[in-house]
Scaffold this active site. Sequence first.
Site: not given
Length: 320
Positions: A55-57
């Site tokens: 989920s983390c860019p």
Amino acid sequence: MSAPSNTSQAPSTDPSAGKEGAFKLSAPSSFRNFIEKDGQFPPEKDRYRLYVSKSCPWAGRTMIVHHLKGLESVVGLTILTPYMTDLGWAFKKADERHIDGVEEDPLYGSSHLRELYFKANPSYEGRFTVPTLWDKKTETIVNNESSEIIRMLNNAFNDFLPEDKASLDLYPEELRADIDGVNEWVFSTVNLGVYKVGFATSQSAYEEAIKPLFASLDRLESLLKDKEYLVGGRLTEADVRLFPTLVRFDPVYHGHFKCNIGSIRHNYPNLNQWTKRMYWLNPAFKDSTDFHHIKTGYYGQKTNPTGIVPVGPLPPIEPL
């Protein structure tokens, strides 16, 4: 959501507000060592492991480079939950929502990433962020700054790679000044810009933050006119760092973060085409992107009290 990375870390799901409700950048990354020959952490096969959340860019950019360079058998990779529990990023054994694709910690059977941080430093008082690059030999964190991790993945392990992967250079010397120039304003106004908008706690701070974000999207739209890549007519680190933000823009930032002056698919044809081309034509970009993890991660946090995850946009990314 996890931290921006450009020699800095922030924001968390409970960011502190700065003056008049403006988003406040958190403290710098805590672990800033490098993998380099004759250094404290020399390049070795199967010595290091990368911990990420899809989920983390900021973790996303490291997954892209890991895949592009073909490092699967050289540097291990473990995927944590797309959301943060009360104890932070979790492994499968502590995944309360039983999300497909979340993995166990293969080294220590940990429940949460924080356990590795305390293993590295029992008196650690910082945040427990992804990506985290771990050294199995010394049992410590090498680095948790994504902009530095992707540089290491780009060239530190070339001796263990076949020629086609070793020769891929995302930060070539002749383009470094141009890449750095693009990275600087894209980080401040786009990568971090969406967080400045989404975590503003006053109307004035929100309106002040959204203007440079869309000014930079306009600038990128012009930059990519009749071009496939941001710099030098070839795939570089600049593309890798922009993609995770743009691919999340319509599914998350446009609605959840109120970045809604325009959407990528409806208002930025060049950016939309660039994002689609990166996603559909390069497995490294597509495989690092999991829209279920992304939407669950952002909409499943305290910033969305109901926990309702929107169905749209459909499709999450348009076909070429």
